[in-house]
Write a protein that holds these residues in place. Structure first.
Motif, PDB file in Angstrom:
ATOM      1  N   LEU A 178       8.481   4.657  11.259  1.00  0.00           N
ATOM      2  CA  LEU A 178       7.281   4.454  10.279  1.00  0.00           C
ATOM      3  C   LEU A 178       7.744   4.067   8.949  1.00  0.00           C
ATOM      4  CD1 LEU A 178       4.172   5.074  10.288  1.00  0.00           C
ATOM      5  CD2 LEU A 178       4.718   7.011   9.122  1.00  0.00           C
ATOM      6  N   SER A 179       8.661   4.788   8.421  1.00  0.00           N
ATOM      7  CA  SER A 179       8.742   4.344   6.890  1.00  0.00           C
ATOM      8  C   SER A 179      10.300   3.560   6.813  1.00  0.00           C
ATOM      9  CB  SER A 179       8.824   5.291   6.005  1.00  0.00           C
ATOM     10  OG  SER A 179       9.605   5.101   4.999  1.00  0.00           O
ATOM     11  N   PRO A 180      10.484   2.218   6.220  1.00  0.00           N
ATOM     12  CA  PRO A 180      11.864   1.815   6.263  1.00  0.00           C
ATOM     13  C   PRO A 180      12.265   2.166   4.785  1.00  0.00           C
ATOM     14  CG  PRO A 180      10.078   0.217   5.804  1.00  0.00           C
ATOM     15  CD  PRO A 180       9.412   1.426   6.066  1.00  0.00           C
ATOM     16  N   GLY A 181      11.784   3.461   4.526  1.00  0.00           N
ATOM     17  CA  GLY A 181      12.382   3.760   3.260  1.00  0.00           C
ATOM     18  C   GLY A 181      11.637   3.745   2.135  1.00  0.00           C
ATOM     19  N   PHE A 182      10.278   3.883   2.461  1.00  0.00           N
ATOM     20  CA  PHE A 182       9.173   3.638   1.425  1.00  0.00           C
ATOM     21  C   PHE A 182       9.442   4.779   0.277  1.00  0.00           C
ATOM     22  CE2 PHE A 182       6.512   1.985   4.802  1.00  0.00           C
ATOM     23  CZ  PHE A 182       6.550   0.450   4.404  1.00  0.00           C
ATOM     24  N   GLY A 183       9.681   6.018   0.531  1.00  0.00           N
ATOM     25  CA  GLY A 183      10.108   7.013  -0.330  1.00  0.00           C
ATOM     26  C   GLY A 183      11.157   6.670  -1.381  1.00  0.00           C
ATOM     27  N   TYR A 184      12.051   6.044  -0.678  1.00  0.00           N
ATOM     28  CA  TYR A 184      13.351   5.583  -1.873  1.00  0.00           C
ATOM     29  C   TYR A 184      12.751   4.321  -2.749  1.00  0.00           C
ATOM     30  CZ  TYR A 184      15.766   8.605   1.275  1.00  0.00           C
ATOM     31  OH  TYR A 184      16.100   9.771   1.930  1.00  0.00           O
ATOM     32  N   ALA A 229       6.808  -5.641  -2.747  1.00  0.00           N
ATOM     33  CA  ALA A 229       6.530  -5.972  -1.397  1.00  0.00           C
ATOM     34  C   ALA A 229       6.353  -7.552  -0.975  1.00  0.00           C
ATOM     35  CB  ALA A 229       4.808  -5.245  -1.185  1.00  0.00           C
ATOM     36  N   GLY A 230       6.262  -8.196  -1.963  1.00  0.00           N
ATOM     37  CA  GLY A 230       6.179  -9.633  -1.875  1.00  0.00           C
ATOM     38  C   GLY A 230       7.721 -10.054  -1.549  1.00  0.00           C
ATOM     39  N   VAL A 231       8.449  -9.529  -2.189  1.00  0.00           N
ATOM     40  CA  VAL A 231       9.782  -9.784  -2.228  1.00  0.00           C
ATOM     41  C   VAL A 231      10.446  -9.605  -0.590  1.00  0.00           C
ATOM     42  CG1 VAL A 231      12.498  -9.531  -2.849  1.00  0.00           C
ATOM     43  CG2 VAL A 231      10.675  -9.531  -4.609  1.00  0.00           C
ATOM     44  N   PHE A 232       9.963  -8.396  -0.083  1.00  0.00           N
ATOM     45  CA  PHE A 232      10.298  -7.931   1.492  1.00  0.00           C
ATOM     46  C   PHE A 232       9.548  -8.881   2.123  1.00  0.00           C
ATOM     47  CE2 PHE A 232      11.471  -3.587  -0.398  1.00  0.00           C
ATOM     48  CZ  PHE A 232      12.906  -3.757   0.147  1.00  0.00           C
ATOM     49  N   VAL A 233       8.223  -9.187   2.105  1.00  0.00           N
ATOM     50  CA  VAL A 233       7.491  -9.702   3.041  1.00  0.00           C
ATOM     51  C   VAL A 233       8.345 -11.422   2.972  1.00  0.00           C
ATOM     52  CG1 VAL A 233       5.198 -10.764   3.564  1.00  0.00           C
ATOM     53  CG2 VAL A 233       5.464  -8.494   3.045  1.00  0.00           C
ATOM     54  N   THR A 292       0.740  -1.280   0.025  1.00  0.00           N
ATOM     55  CA  THR A 292       0.176  -0.038   0.010  1.00  0.00           C
ATOM     56  C   THR A 292       0.785   1.345   0.007  1.00  0.00           C
ATOM     57  OG1 THR A 292      -1.854  -1.238   1.049  1.00  0.00           O
ATOM     58  CG2 THR A 292      -1.915   1.196   1.263  1.00  0.00           C
ATOM     59  N   PRO A 293       1.738   1.344   0.956  1.00  0.00           N
ATOM     60  CA  PRO A 293       2.614   2.723   0.679  1.00  0.00           C
ATOM     61  C   PRO A 293       3.349   2.813  -0.383  1.00  0.00           C
ATOM     62  CG  PRO A 293       3.150   1.373   2.542  1.00  0.00           C
ATOM     63  CD  PRO A 293       2.264   0.770   2.132  1.00  0.00           C
ATOM     64  N   LEU A 294       3.875   1.574  -0.813  1.00  0.00           N
ATOM     65  CA  LEU A 294       4.635   1.650  -2.000  1.00  0.00           C
ATOM     66  C   LEU A 294       3.766   2.136  -3.170  1.00  0.00           C
ATOM     67  CD1 LEU A 294       6.927  -1.626  -1.495  1.00  0.00           C
ATOM     68  CD2 LEU A 294       7.461   0.781  -1.367  1.00  0.00           C
ATOM     69  N   ILE A 295       2.707   1.832  -3.485  1.00  0.00           N
ATOM     70  CA  ILE A 295       1.693   2.117  -4.285  1.00  0.00           C
ATOM     71  C   ILE A 295       1.850   3.604  -4.356  1.00  0.00           C
ATOM     72  CG2 ILE A 295      -0.610   2.290  -5.546  1.00  0.00           C
ATOM     73  CD1 ILE A 295      -0.833  -0.767  -4.283  1.00  0.00           C
ATOM     74  N   PHE A 296       1.487   4.216  -3.103  1.00  0.00           N
ATOM     75  CA  PHE A 296       1.588   5.725  -3.069  1.00  0.00           C
ATOM     76  C   PHE A 296       2.681   6.402  -3.496  1.00  0.00           C
ATOM     77  CE2 PHE A 296      -2.152   4.883  -0.105  1.00  0.00           C
ATOM     78  CZ  PHE A 296      -3.233   5.570  -0.866  1.00  0.00           C
ATOM     79  N   THR A 297       3.816   5.883  -2.784  1.00  0.00           N
ATOM     80  CA  THR A 297       5.005   6.587  -3.252  1.00  0.00           C
ATOM     81  C   THR A 297       5.511   6.320  -4.521  1.00  0.00           C
ATOM     82  OG1 THR A 297       6.358   4.708  -2.202  1.00  0.00           O
ATOM     83  CG2 THR A 297       5.943   6.634  -0.686  1.00  0.00           C
ATOM     84  N   GLY A 298       5.222   5.269  -5.034  1.00  0.00           N
ATOM     85  CA  GLY A 298       5.447   4.824  -6.702  1.00  0.00           C
ATOM     86  C   GLY A 298       4.768   5.876  -7.438  1.00  0.00           C
TER      87      GLY A 298
END
Lengths: 515, 349
Positions: free
Chosen positions: B274-280, B304-308, B66-72
């Motif tokens: 809060l963010s482990p670098g979602f922005g990057y 996200a799948g790779v991280f999880v 979810t946060p990656l979609i927003f920052t992406g």
């Protein structure tokens, strides 16, 4: 000097050169040989394969088939250093010089070992000055290159090749940036080189130059060699037809019926912007029903005048009147609103967006207006219909309106730009180098469109570096030099040589002093 | 060596090269697992199972996406207009800050009003954070890569100051964290009993909206025109500076929604982790998606799948989770190369 070689054979032989770019055959089995002390002209339209052939010779490209021999030695392919060492020098259309170095430093650059203990500048200077004197190519070795005129830069570029002991000189469209008088001076220098036994390949599409300097002509068309004749056995008309592949019909001219001035400039000045020279008090009137030609060596303020009329630039002094009124905040939107059709100088960089489709490019100037947009929402169907109508009416050859415009040839790109601006029946047309780089068919098409617009009462400003084009199409001619504009000369009152003197800046002082 | 443009890439190229890129990523990941002393097949299997092997795993992946979609999306929108926004991290925290300011009891509204107000305030804050660098770029020509990047650190230190001071949770046992959101300020779950919150739904809606803006509106047309060829855009009368500012507002607002959604949907309070670098990571997501907003959703779920998956694999197999970072970096590099190879042919001459 003719091709009667003394003891040795040709200094250069291109044998069966073939080069393909994907499906396009840029060079198709081309064979050319060059004798010592000979000047051959390589003639052809843009895209005929002249530059590709020279790039193969100079090692920028490798040929798919064929060999290059210099002084009897086969040249390794794709190696400019080998070409240089063998005595081939190339003067490019776009100079490859460093603005922040002196003339001498530019000439020496790359000739001395990078890790050498010291530079032999005294020896280099003596050699450079000697060469300059020998061939009448006067330059100041200590001048910074950035301060030189285009003509002087070209001399430096040629001296650079001579300094490296070039015996074969390739000149790619060398007169494009020169006045007719400067071109004559260049030809005089070239004749001296030939007398010394140098051989020259002269690339051009200007027939009278080819007739003046070459002893033999090789004509290319669509990558094929379509003819090779001695200058003595041909004339410009025959060469033109060989180059184009068909008989040429000049555009039909009807008498002009001048109307009121639709755009007027009085004593207009603009700021210099980087390399763009500003205007220094320009008086100009574009009348309905006329074509006004603007001649001049590039870089003398034509770009500033074009930017001003296109709405990209505002006057910093003087008065500008469009349709009788002085616009308050002159802008692109105002220019478009005033019915000014703008054909930009560079269709790739300013006229179109390469990765946009034809549809997207067709609405580039009107994407905010109905029928293409309503309240911020685009109507792609209306846009596509418009693009389709332009494609049909202006004969744009393309797979369809959803094609990205980068896949089109320059001529078809220009036709789309032309259709985009002409579909609204503009009153004022700014045509900046409208046919540069187009083939003859496209040139005729574009010129006839401009003439048709004139005949229905539009005021056309035609900016061109091609004097023949200016002289043929214009009802009145101005010459631009160092940001100043000459008086208007009526059709038929000036020859190319007369214009050339004005292009070189003669005549202006007197005219300006009176004002 | 030269590159030749391929006018019409064949299907073989369009599928083949990305497939090879994915295979290379897997091979490289396996080699690393081997180096770490684990069975590579087992490791990859564990990653796959951890990412999508169960309902719980899948929902965890979607939550992380979810946060990656927003920052992406934020990065994709900005990069499309050649506005190099490297500061999604700062904009994310600005959004999170607004969510906490409004959601910890300051407003006693019903959720139907409170949540949109929080989201709106978050977007506004994120937009303003990027407006500064954008103005510096359009007015003074200051490089936005530098300003947006440095703003990330300024924002993080600012949040840190707030969490040690005025925003510090009085019940927080001294930890640098904010008070918790009131229940009405929490994003509900999409399905009762499952961990997936509405932030994911919002992200999908945002992706569709961005796609609509880019392909159907004059603003989207302007943003693409400015990004593709600024000179031609200027010549055509497109107000380039204003378009860049609008792009900045949209991009900053999207990145801020990541912060809002993390706070209101998942965490419930604001902390410095809060963010482990979602922005990057959003940059990687956007690049893998070729800046296409719908593609962003897919690539965010993949990343996200790779991280999880790597987290879960790490617990089971004892291989460090850093393998996830390395695999993603490999995937990005090989994928960028693969995409280039579908469009260009390499000539060795």
């Amino acid at each position: 000097m003719t091709a009667d070689s003394k003891t040795q054979g040709p200094v250069l032989r291109l044998d069966g050169i073939t080069k393909r770019f994907g499906a396009l055959v840029a060079n198709d089995a081309i064979s050319v040989s060059l004798a010592p002390g000979e000047v051959i002209a390589l003639l052809g339209e843009n895209g005929a394969g002249k530059t590709t052939l020279m790039n193969i010779l100079f090692g920028h490209y490798t040929a798919d088939e064929g060999t290059v021999e210099v002084f009897g030695q086969t040249l390794p392919q794709g190696n400019p250093r080998a070409a240089l060492a063998a005595g081939v020098g190339m003067v490019h259309q776009h100079f490859t010089l460093a603005d922040n170095l002196s003339v001498l430093e530019n000439v020496v650059l790359g000739t001395q070992p990078l890790w050498g203990a010291r530079l032999d500048m005294a020896g280099a200077r003596a050699k450079l000055v000697g060469l300059a004197q020998e061939f009448g190519l006067a330059v100041n070795p200590d001048a910074r290159l950035g301060s030189l005129s285009v003509g002087e830069r070209q001399r430096v570029e040629i001296l650079k090749a001579l300094y490296r002991d070039a015996r074969i000189l390739i000149l790619d469209e060398p007169t494009a940036v020169l006045t007719p008088q400067q071109a004559d001076a260049l030809f005089a220098a070239l004749r001296k080189m030939v007398a010394q036994g140098l051989s020259i390949i002269f690339i051009s599409h200007k027939l009278h130059e080819v007739m003046a300097i070459a002893s033999r002509v090789v004509v290319l068309r669509h990558g094929k060699m379509v003819g090779e004749v001695a200058i003595a056995d041909t004339d410009p008309r025959a060469l033109a037809e060989m180059m184009v592949g068909s008989a040429i019909t000049p555009p039909e001219l009807r008498a002009a019926t001048p109307g009121p001035a639709l755009l007027e400039l009085r004593e207009v000045m603009t700021q210099d912007r980087g390399t763009v020279r500003g205007l220094r008090g320009v008086d100009l009137a574009l009348r309905a029903g006329t074509i006004t030609g603007l001649a001049g060596v590039s870089g003398n303020g034509q770009a500033a005048l074009a930017d001003l009329i296109a709405g990209l630039e505002r006057p910093s002094g003087g008065e500008m009147r469009v349709a009788g009124a002085a616009p308050a905040n002159w802008s692109v939107a105002q220019a478009l609103g005033a019915g000014i059709a703008r054909i930009p100088e560079d269709r790739h960089k300013t006229g179109t967006i390469a990765d946009f489709t034809l549809t997207e490019n067709a609405i580039l100037e009107r994407y905010r207006d109905a029928p293409f947009a309503r309240r911020g929402w685009l109507d792609w169907r209306a846009a596509r219909d418009f693009a389709q109508s332009v494609i049909r009416a202006y004969d744009v050859r393309c797979p369809g309106p959803e094609t990205r415009i980068r896949l089109l040839s320059g001529g078809n790109m220009q036709k789309l730009i032309l259709g985009r601006v002409m579909e609204v029946s503009p009153q004022i047309i700014l045509a900046n180098q409208p046919v540069r780089g187009l083939d003859i068919g496209a040139i005729t098409f574009v010129q006839n469109q401009l003439l048709a617009a004139r005949d229905r009462g539009a005021a056309v400003l035609l900016i061109s570096e091609d004097l023949d084009e200016i002289l043929t199409l214009s009802d009145q001619i101005h010459v631009m030099s160092e940001g100043r504009l000459s008086p208007a000369f009526a059709r038929g009152t000036m020859s190319a040589a007369d214009l050339g003197r004005w292009m070189a800046g003669e005549g202006f002082e007197r005219g300006r002093d009176a004002a | 060596m030269r590159l030749e443009v391929i006018a019409r890439p064949s299907l073989w190229r369009m599928i083949g090269f990305p497939a090879i890129a994915l295979a290379l990523t897997v091979v490289f990941g396996s080699a690393l697992a081997l180096l770490a002393g684990a069975n590579p097949f087992q490791t990859l299997g564990l990653i796959l199972r951890g990412a999508a092997g169960s309902q719980f795993a899948l929902l965890e992946t979607l939550n992380r996406a979810t946060p990656l979609i927003f920052t992406g999306l934020a990065v994709a929108v900005a990069f499309r207009a050649k506005l190099w926004n490297i500061g999604a991290e700062a904009q994310l925290y600005a959004g999170a800050l607004m969510a906490v300011l409004l959601g910890t009891g300051a407003l006693g509204w019903s959720p139907a009003l409170l949540l949109p107000a929080m989201a709106g305030a978050a977007m506004l804050a994120g937009a303003l954070v990027l407006l500064g660098p954008a103005l510096l770029k359009t007015r003074l020509g200051v490089d936005e890569v530098v300003t947006t990047l440095l703003f990330n650190f300024i924002m993080l230190l600012f949040i840190s100051m707030l969490l040690e001071g005025p925003l510090k949770d009085p019940m927080g046992m001294g930890w640098p964290q904010s008070s918790r959101l009131i229940p009405d300020a929490r994003l509900p779950r999409i399905v009762d009993g499952l961990r997936l919150h509405w932030g994911f739904g919002l992200a999908l809606i945002a992706a569709v909206l961005v796609w609509v803006i880019q392909s159907r509106t004059t603003l989207g047309y302007e943003m693409r025109a400015v990004g593709q060829n600024r000179q031609a855009a200027e010549f055509a009368g497109i107000p380039v500076g204003r378009v860049i500012l609008k792009t900045a507002l949209l991009s900053g607002g999207l990145a801020a929604l990541a912060g809002f959604s993390e706070v209101a949907g998942l965490r419930g309070n604001l902390t410095l982790d809060l963010s482990p670098g979602f922005g990057y990571t959003g940059i990687i997501v956007a690049m893998l998606a070729l800046l296409n907003p719908i593609g962003v959703v897919i690539s965010a779920i993949f990343v996200a799948g790779v991280f999880v998956g790597a987290d879960s694999m790490s617990r089971a197999a004892g291989v460090p989770t850093y393998i996830a970072n390395i695999m993603l970096a490999t995937a990005l590099l090989t994928m960028v190369l693969a995409i280039a190879l579908t469009r260009f042919r390499v000539r060795w001459d």
